[in-house]
Design a protein around this motif. Structure first.
Motif, short mmCIF file in Angstrom:
data_model
loop_
_atom_site.label_atom_id
_atom_site.label_comp_id
_atom_site.label_asym_id
_atom_site.label_seq_id
_atom_site.Cartn_x
_atom_site.Cartn_y
_atom_site.Cartn_z
N SER A 187 -24.39 12.21 -52.64
CA SER A 187 -25.23 11.85 -53.79
C SER A 187 -26.20 10.71 -53.47
N PRO A 188 -25.72 9.53 -53.00
CA PRO A 188 -26.69 8.48 -52.64
C PRO A 188 -27.57 8.86 -51.47
N LEU A 189 -27.08 9.72 -50.58
CA LEU A 189 -27.89 10.13 -49.44
C LEU A 189 -29.07 11.00 -49.89
N MET A 190 -28.85 11.87 -50.87
CA MET A 190 -29.93 12.69 -51.37
C MET A 190 -30.98 11.84 -52.09
N VAL A 191 -30.53 10.87 -52.85
CA VAL A 191 -31.47 9.96 -53.50
C VAL A 191 -32.26 9.20 -52.44
N GLU A 192 -31.57 8.76 -51.41
CA GLU A 192 -32.24 8.03 -50.33
C GLU A 192 -33.26 8.91 -49.62
N LEU A 193 -32.93 10.18 -49.43
CA LEU A 193 -33.87 11.09 -48.77
C LEU A 193 -35.13 11.26 -49.61
N GLY A 194 -34.96 11.39 -50.93
CA GLY A 194 -36.13 11.50 -51.79
C GLY A 194 -37.00 10.25 -51.75
N LEU A 195 -36.35 9.09 -51.80
CA LEU A 195 -37.11 7.85 -51.74
C LEU A 195 -37.79 7.67 -50.39
N ARG A 196 -37.11 8.03 -49.32
CA ARG A 196 -37.69 7.87 -47.98
C ARG A 196 -38.82 8.87 -47.76
N LEU A 197 -38.71 10.05 -48.32
CA LEU A 197 -39.81 11.01 -48.22
C LEU A 197 -41.04 10.47 -48.94
N MET A 198 -40.82 9.93 -50.14
CA MET A 198 -41.92 9.33 -50.88
C MET A 198 -42.53 8.16 -50.09
N TRP A 199 -41.68 7.36 -49.48
CA TRP A 199 -42.15 6.22 -48.70
C TRP A 199 -42.90 6.68 -47.46
N ALA A 200 -42.43 7.75 -46.81
CA ALA A 200 -43.09 8.25 -45.60
C ALA A 200 -44.49 8.76 -45.92
N VAL A 201 -44.63 9.47 -47.03
CA VAL A 201 -45.96 9.95 -47.43
C VAL A 201 -46.88 8.77 -47.67
N GLY A 202 -46.38 7.76 -48.39
CA GLY A 202 -47.19 6.58 -48.66
C GLY A 202 -47.54 5.81 -47.39
N ALA A 203 -46.58 5.68 -46.47
CA ALA A 203 -46.83 4.93 -45.24
C ALA A 203 -47.85 5.63 -44.35
N LEU A 204 -47.70 6.93 -44.18
CA LEU A 204 -48.64 7.66 -43.33
C LEU A 204 -50.03 7.70 -43.96
N SER A 205 -50.08 7.84 -45.29
CA SER A 205 -51.38 7.81 -45.97
C SER A 205 -52.02 6.44 -45.83
N ALA A 206 -51.21 5.39 -45.94
CA ALA A 206 -51.74 4.03 -45.81
C ALA A 206 -52.27 3.77 -44.40
N LEU A 207 -51.54 4.26 -43.38
CA LEU A 207 -52.02 4.08 -42.02
C LEU A 207 -53.34 4.81 -41.79
N SER A 208 -53.46 6.01 -42.35
CA SER A 208 -54.73 6.74 -42.24
C SER A 208 -55.83 6.00 -42.99
N PHE A 209 -55.48 5.45 -44.16
CA PHE A 209 -56.45 4.70 -44.94
C PHE A 209 -56.96 3.48 -44.18
N LEU A 210 -56.06 2.84 -43.43
CA LEU A 210 -56.43 1.65 -42.66
C LEU A 210 -57.13 2.01 -41.35
N GLY A 211 -57.15 3.29 -41.01
CA GLY A 211 -57.81 3.71 -39.78
C GLY A 211 -56.89 3.79 -38.58
N TYR A 212 -55.57 3.69 -38.78
CA TYR A 212 -54.62 3.73 -37.68
C TYR A 212 -53.78 5.00 -37.69
N GLY A 213 -54.09 5.93 -38.56
CA GLY A 213 -53.34 7.17 -38.62
C GLY A 213 -54.10 8.29 -37.95
N ILE A 214 -54.16 9.44 -38.64
CA ILE A 214 -54.95 10.56 -38.14
C ILE A 214 -56.41 10.13 -38.03
N GLN A 215 -57.02 10.41 -36.88
CA GLN A 215 -58.36 9.92 -36.60
C GLN A 215 -59.43 10.97 -36.95
N PRO A 216 -60.60 10.51 -37.43
CA PRO A 216 -61.70 11.43 -37.69
C PRO A 216 -62.19 12.06 -36.38
#
Length: 292
Positions: free
Chosen positions: A206-235
């Motif tokens: 139960s707590p592991l599933m909640v953690e997975l959902g939160l970490r997935l949300m965090w991963a999307v935000g982190a990767l989007s933020a890195l791309s926003f800052l210019g350090y993620g996927i490159q143009p």
């Protein structure tokens, strides 16, 4: 031992029906629907895109029209086409980072709770050291040293999620380590991996599933933020986070160059959180009924 086997056989039907209860939960189905829609759009988007992601089709920041439903971006590229091309990498990378980070963190958390004593202390202090580094600075340290690549981005985001998951799983499994079923498993000579996976892990689903959902949300935000800052996927590669960064200066002129990727990221992260929370609630209720 006979009594333990009887208890397990009696509880198996309860655990078997957990999947059907999960699928009947409105919260779970709503979250799965949101995630599924965004994931399908991201995976099949390139097949539906009317233009190539980097093709110049007009002037910069053209307003939406019949030919260009979302208008153009800062370089005159079709926003709709870049939007349809830009989700695949973000979704796949986020899922990989979340699953890898949660899996490694869960293993370390289970081991720390099971071993206890100095082993627990050493592992948790190591997790504290990783937690002491701000996530963005931690990511930028490796990216600035080794450059940007998909493998590096996924690895950095996954590593950053390990300490939090390990601490959550360790705290949730401490009570189970001293339980009678674990003592019985030790008494009959079961190996440590079998005890961790077969006896302790089911108690922290139960707590592991909640953690997975939160970490997935965090991963999307982190990767989007890195791309926003210019350090993620490159143009010129299309990426939702990169699209927001490239077109933010023209938000007041052509908001459709920014709104679609923002909405897609929000829907996917909210859907993942709803799905994980719904699964956790259903499994929690099932476990309580089984133990009653």
């Amino acid at each position: 031992m006979t009594a333990e086997i009887t208890i397990r056989e009696a509880s198996d039907p309860q655990r078997t029906t957990a999947l059907s209860r999960v699928l009947r939960s409105p919260r779970t189905r709503g979250g799965l629907l949101l995630m599924g829609l965004v994931a399908v759009l991201a995976l099949l988007g390139p097949l539906l895109a009317p233009n190539a992601a980097s093709a110049i089709v007009g002037s910069p920041f053209e307003a939406p029209s019949f030919a260009l439903p979302f208008g153009t971006d800062n370089l005159g590229r079709d926003v709709l086409s870049r939007f349809l091309w830009g989700g695949r990498s973000l979704i796949i990378m986020s899922l990989c980072a979340a699953v890898i980070g949660v899996a490694i963190g869960a293993v370390l958390g289970l081991l720390a709770a099971y071993v206890g004593s100095w082993g627990d202390l050493i592992m948790m202090r190591g997790m504290d050291v990783l937690l002491a580094f701000p996530t963005v600075i931690f990511a930028l340290l490796f990216i600035s040293t080794f450059g940007t690549s998909v493998l590096l981005l996924v690895s950095v985001v996954a590593i950053a999620q390990i300490p939090g998951t390990a601490r959550v799983v360790r705290g949730a499994s401490r009570a189970a380590v001293d339980g009678e079923f674990v003592l019985w498993a030790r008494g009959v000579g079961l190996s440590t991996p079998r005890i961790l996976v077969g006896e302790i892990l089911p108690t922290v689903v139960s707590p592991l599933m909640v953690e997975l959902g939160l970490r997935l949300m965090w991963a999307v935000g982190a990767l989007s933020a890195l791309s926003f800052l210019g350090y993620g996927i490159q143009p010129p590669t299309a990426d939702w986070g990169l699209m927001i960064n490239e077109n933010r200066n023209g938000l007041s002129v052509q908001p459709m160059a920014v709104i679609p990727p923002m909405v897609a990221i929000a829907l996917f992260t909210v859907g993942g959180n709803l799905f994980a929370e719904g699964v956790a609630r259903v499994i929690g209720r099932t476990d309580r009924k089984a133990s009653a």
